[in-house]
Design an enzyme around this catalytic site. Structure first.
Site, mmCIF file in Angstrom:
data_model
loop_
_atom_site.group_PDB
_atom_site.id
_atom_site.type_symbol
_atom_site.label_atom_id
_atom_site.label_comp_id
_atom_site.label_asym_id
_atom_site.label_seq_id
_atom_site.Cartn_x
_atom_site.Cartn_y
_atom_site.Cartn_z
ATOM 1 N N ARG A 227 -23.217 -38.443 14.592
ATOM 2 C CA ARG A 227 -22.293 -38.396 15.552
ATOM 3 C C ARG A 227 -20.921 -38.541 15.240
ATOM 4 O O ARG A 227 -20.616 -39.412 14.400
ATOM 5 C CB ARG A 227 -22.479 -39.285 16.833
ATOM 6 C CG ARG A 227 -21.835 -39.239 17.924
ATOM 7 C CD ARG A 227 -22.494 -39.688 19.294
ATOM 8 N NE ARG A 227 -22.890 -41.105 19.022
ATOM 9 C CZ ARG A 227 -23.549 -41.783 20.163
ATOM 10 N NH1 ARG A 227 -24.017 -41.279 21.313
ATOM 11 N NH2 ARG A 227 -23.982 -43.184 19.943
ATOM 12 N N ARG B 134 -28.674 -52.290 21.002
ATOM 13 C CA ARG B 134 -28.357 -51.469 22.365
ATOM 14 C C ARG B 134 -29.597 -50.749 22.986
ATOM 15 O O ARG B 134 -29.566 -50.925 24.297
ATOM 16 C CB ARG B 134 -27.347 -50.551 21.879
ATOM 17 C CG ARG B 134 -25.948 -51.009 21.468
ATOM 18 C CD ARG B 134 -25.037 -49.976 21.029
ATOM 19 N NE ARG B 134 -24.687 -49.035 22.379
ATOM 20 C CZ ARG B 134 -24.521 -47.714 22.243
ATOM 21 N NH1 ARG B 134 -24.140 -46.900 21.115
ATOM 22 N NH2 ARG B 134 -23.948 -47.103 23.232
#
Length: 218
Positions: free
Chosen positions: A124, A168
C-alpha cells in the site's frame, strides 16, 4: 445518498469509497484520513495520536466523533456522503445513529480474507495530502512511487507493517462482533439497509457489486 462503508484494515474499503465518491459525486469522509492529515500537518502537536496509531490502537471516542461530525456538517455533505472507517465501535454507532437519525440508511460491509489483507497492506502507498490509495501489486500508480494527479511522492503509512496490522485486525474483529450485530438488528427492523459483501476479488469486480447495490436504492 448516505452510505457507511465498513471493513477491516486492508479490506479495500478506502479504495472503494474513493471510487464510489467519484461515481456518485458525494464526498468521501475517512476517519483515518482525517486523523492522519492533522498528524501530518503538525506532528509535534499530535504526537500522542501518532503514537497510538502506530501501535494499532484506537484513538479516543470523543476526538473521533467530534472530528467526523464537524466534517459531516460541512455544506458539501448536504446531499450525501460515503463514510469510511467510522463507526468502529458499538458506542460510536449508537451515537452516530442518534445524531443523524434516519439519514444513514445504506451500510455496506466488506468481508476480506486475512491472507489477502496482509498482501494488500504490504504494497500500500498513500498520497498524504489527499488520502489517495495505491497498491504496488493490485492498483499501482502510473509512475512508480508518484501520485497520478499531483506528481507528488507517495508514502507508506507508519502502521502498515505486519505486527501493527495484526493488532489492528484483532481489535477490529473484537469490536465488529457487536457492530455487525447492531446493524443487523437495525436492518431487520427496517431502519437501515445492511449488506455484507466479499471483498476478496479485484478492485473493479468488487466495485461492480457495490454499484449494483447502490443503484438498486436510488
Amino acid at each position: 445518498m448516505y452510505i457507511v462503508l465498513l471493513g477491516s484494515p486492508g479490506s479495500g474499503k478506502g479504495t472503494q469509497a474513493k471510487i464510489i465518491s467519484n461515481q456518485y459525486n458525494i464526498p468521501h469522509i475517512s476517519a483515518g484520513d482525517l486523523l492522519r492529515f492533522i498528524v501530518y500537518k503538525n506532528k509535534e502537536k499530535y504526537k500522542d495520536i501518532n503514537n497510538i496509531m502506530k501501535k494499532g490502537q484506537l484513538v479516543n471516542n470523543s476526538l473521533i466523533i467530534s472530528m467526523v461530525v464537524r466534517r459531516l456538517l460541512k455544506s458539501d455533505c448536504c446531499n450525501g456522503f460515503i463514510l469510511d472507517g467510522f463507526p468502529r465501535s458499538i458506542n460510536q454507532a449508537i451515537f452516530f445513529k442518534k445524531y443523524f437519525g434516519s439519514s444513514i440508511y445504506l451500510v455496506l460491509e466488506l468481508l476480506t480474507l486475512n491472507e489477502i489483507i496482509f498482501d494488500r497492506v504490504k504494497g500500500r502507498l498513500i498520497h498524504p495530502i489527499s488520502g489517495r490509495i495505491y497498491n504496488t501489486k493490485f492498483f499501482p500508480p502510473i509512475n512508480k512511487g508518484i501520485d497520478d494527479f499531483t506528481g507528488e511522492k507517495l508514502i507508506r503509512r507508519n502502521d502498515d507493517n505486519e505486527e501493527t496490522l495484526l493488532k489492528r485486525l484483532m481489535l477490529y474483529y473484537k469490536n465488529n462482533i457487536l457492530l455487525s450485530s447492531f446493524y443487523n438488528r437495525q436492518n431487520l427492523s427496517g431502519r437501515i439497509i445492511y449488506y455484507r459483501i466479499y471483498g476478496n476479488g479485484n478492485v473493479y469486480d468488487i466495485n461492480k457489486i457495490l454499484k449494483s447495490i447502490i443503484n438498486s436504492y436510488l
